[in-house]
Scaffold this motif. Structure first.
Motif, PDB file in Angstrom:
ATOM      1  N   SER A 128       0.830  -1.185   0.000  1.00  9.91           N
ATOM      2  CA  SER A 128       0.000   0.000   0.000  1.00  9.91           C
ATOM      3  C   SER A 128       0.874   1.248   0.000  1.00  9.91           C
ATOM      4  CB  SER A 128      -0.897   0.003   1.243  1.00  9.91           C
ATOM      5  OG  SER A 128      -1.663   1.187   1.312  1.00  9.91           O
ATOM      6  N   THR A 187       0.510   5.153   1.116  1.00  8.72           N
ATOM      7  CA  THR A 187      -0.360   5.925   1.987  1.00  8.72           C
ATOM      8  C   THR A 187       0.133   7.356   2.110  1.00  8.72           C
ATOM      9  OG1 THR A 187      -0.866   3.955   3.289  1.00  8.72           O
ATOM     10  CG2 THR A 187      -1.339   6.068   4.310  1.00  8.72           C
ATOM     11  N   GLY A 194      -6.639  -1.231  -5.944  1.00 10.74           N
ATOM     12  CA  GLY A 194      -7.576  -0.111  -5.948  1.00 10.74           C
ATOM     13  C   GLY A 194      -7.001   1.125  -5.294  1.00 10.74           C
ATOM     14  N   TRP A 252      -7.721   4.058  -2.472  1.00  8.49           N
ATOM     15  CA  TRP A 252      -8.468   4.019  -1.228  1.00  8.49           C
ATOM     16  C   TRP A 252      -8.415   5.372  -0.540  1.00  8.49           C
ATOM     17  CZ3 TRP A 252      -6.231   4.711   3.616  1.00  8.49           C
ATOM     18  CH2 TRP A 252      -4.835   4.664   3.663  1.00  8.49           C
ATOM     19  N   ARG A 254      -9.773   7.002   3.384  1.00  8.20           N
ATOM     20  CA  ARG A 254     -10.408   6.827   4.680  1.00  8.20           C
ATOM     21  C   ARG A 254     -10.446   8.179   5.386  1.00  8.20           C
ATOM     22  NH1 ARG A 254      -6.970   3.748   8.588  1.00  8.20           N
ATOM     23  NH2 ARG A 254      -6.742   5.695   9.728  1.00  8.20           N
ATOM     24  N   PHE A 276     -15.285   5.676   4.083  1.00  2.47           N
ATOM     25  CA  PHE A 276     -14.228   4.794   3.578  1.00  2.47           C
ATOM     26  C   PHE A 276     -14.622   4.167   2.240  1.00  2.47           C
ATOM     27  CE2 PHE A 276     -12.335   0.521   3.275  1.00  2.47           C
ATOM     28  CZ  PHE A 276     -10.985   0.858   3.322  1.00  2.47           C
ATOM     29  N   ASP A 277     -13.647   4.093   1.339  1.00  4.86           N
ATOM     30  CA  ASP A 277     -13.808   3.348   0.080  1.00  4.86           C
ATOM     31  C   ASP A 277     -12.425   2.861  -0.331  1.00  4.86           C
ATOM     32  OD1 ASP A 277     -14.548   2.237  -2.334  1.00  4.86           O
ATOM     33  OD2 ASP A 277     -15.256   4.097  -3.222  1.00  4.86           O
ATOM     34  N   ASN A 278     -12.323   1.592  -0.706  1.00  5.05           N
ATOM     35  CA  ASN A 278     -11.058   1.052  -1.203  1.00  5.05           C
ATOM     36  C   ASN A 278     -11.215   0.345  -2.555  1.00  5.05           C
ATOM     37  OD1 ASN A 278     -12.235  -1.384  -0.553  1.00  5.05           O
ATOM     38  ND2 ASN A 278     -10.702  -1.976   0.960  1.00  5.05           N
ATOM     39  N   ASN A 336     -12.837  -2.142  -3.359  1.00  2.00           N
ATOM     40  CA  ASN A 336     -12.935  -3.592  -3.292  1.00  2.00           C
ATOM     41  C   ASN A 336     -14.120  -4.110  -4.104  1.00  2.00           C
ATOM     42  OD1 ASN A 336     -13.662  -6.278  -2.243  1.00  2.00           O
ATOM     43  ND2 ASN A 336     -11.978  -5.921  -0.823  1.00  2.00           N
ATOM     44  N   PHE A 395      -5.139   8.269   2.444  1.00  2.00           N
ATOM     45  CA  PHE A 395      -5.487   7.817   1.102  1.00  2.00           C
ATOM     46  C   PHE A 395      -4.262   7.294   0.380  1.00  2.00           C
ATOM     47  CE2 PHE A 395      -4.573  12.292   1.128  1.00  2.00           C
ATOM     48  CZ  PHE A 395      -3.708  12.470   0.052  1.00  2.00           C
ATOM     49  N   CYS A 409      -3.112   3.964  -2.643  1.00  2.00           N
ATOM     50  CA  CYS A 409      -3.482   2.829  -3.492  1.00  2.00           C
ATOM     51  C   CYS A 409      -2.994   1.562  -2.823  1.00  2.00           C
ATOM     52  CB  CYS A 409      -2.889   2.983  -4.884  1.00  2.00           C
ATOM     53  SG  CYS A 409      -1.096   2.995  -4.881  1.00  2.00           S
TER      54      CYS A 409
END
Length: 142
Positions: free
Chosen positions: A8, A10, A39, A41, A43, A54-56, A58, A86, A88
């Motif tokens: 990830s 971040t 994806g 993401w 948060r 939140f969205d990732n 998925n 946030f 990927c």
């Protein structure tokens, strides 16, 4: 073991400039042989709870091998937001390139890609983290 095949990127900012607004996280992504999923993401955390939005991706994963393609997600940033995290992610085998990531304020006419989250209560006293108020270095240029 999938736990050994997870990566990830971040970044984090204060939510001050985004409270009460709708934001879109966008980036160009180039997956190579992504077998499980990848994806973008985002948060949004509150003072009392983590992940109040939140969205990732998925539910709409990036998979396989394709050329550079623009991807994005859209969330509302609640007025009680404190921090935003946030980036990927890549789960499983494969490689992923990211370029020109942006966090943009958009109008209410742009549909959200995930709703609010109940969040998990924080343990102990909340102490604001010294984070920038705007994203930096998301063009991935030296």
């Amino acid at each position: 073991d999938k736990a050994k095949n997870f990566g990830s990127f971040t970044s984090a900012i204060r939510a001050d400039n985004y409270r009460g607004k709708r934001v879109r996280l966008v980036a160009y992504v180039k997956p190579d042989a992504v077998k499980d999923w990848a994806g973008l993401w985002l948060r949004v955390d509150g003072r009392e709870k983590t992940a109040i939005a939140f969205d990732n991706m998925n539910a709409r994963p990036i998979k396989g091998t394709i050329d550079w393609t623009a991807y994005g997600l859209v969330l509302d940033v609640p007025k009680e937001a404190e921090e935003m995290y946030f980036g990927c992610l890549l789960s499983g085998q494969g490689r992923l390139w990211i370029d020109d990531m942006q966090l943009l304020v958009v109008g209410a006419d742009v549909p959200i890609t995930a709703g609010p989250s109940a969040g998990t209560p924080r343990q102990g006293e909340y102490k604001p983290i010294e984070l920038p108020k705007e994203p930096v270095g998301l063009d991935f240029e030296p």
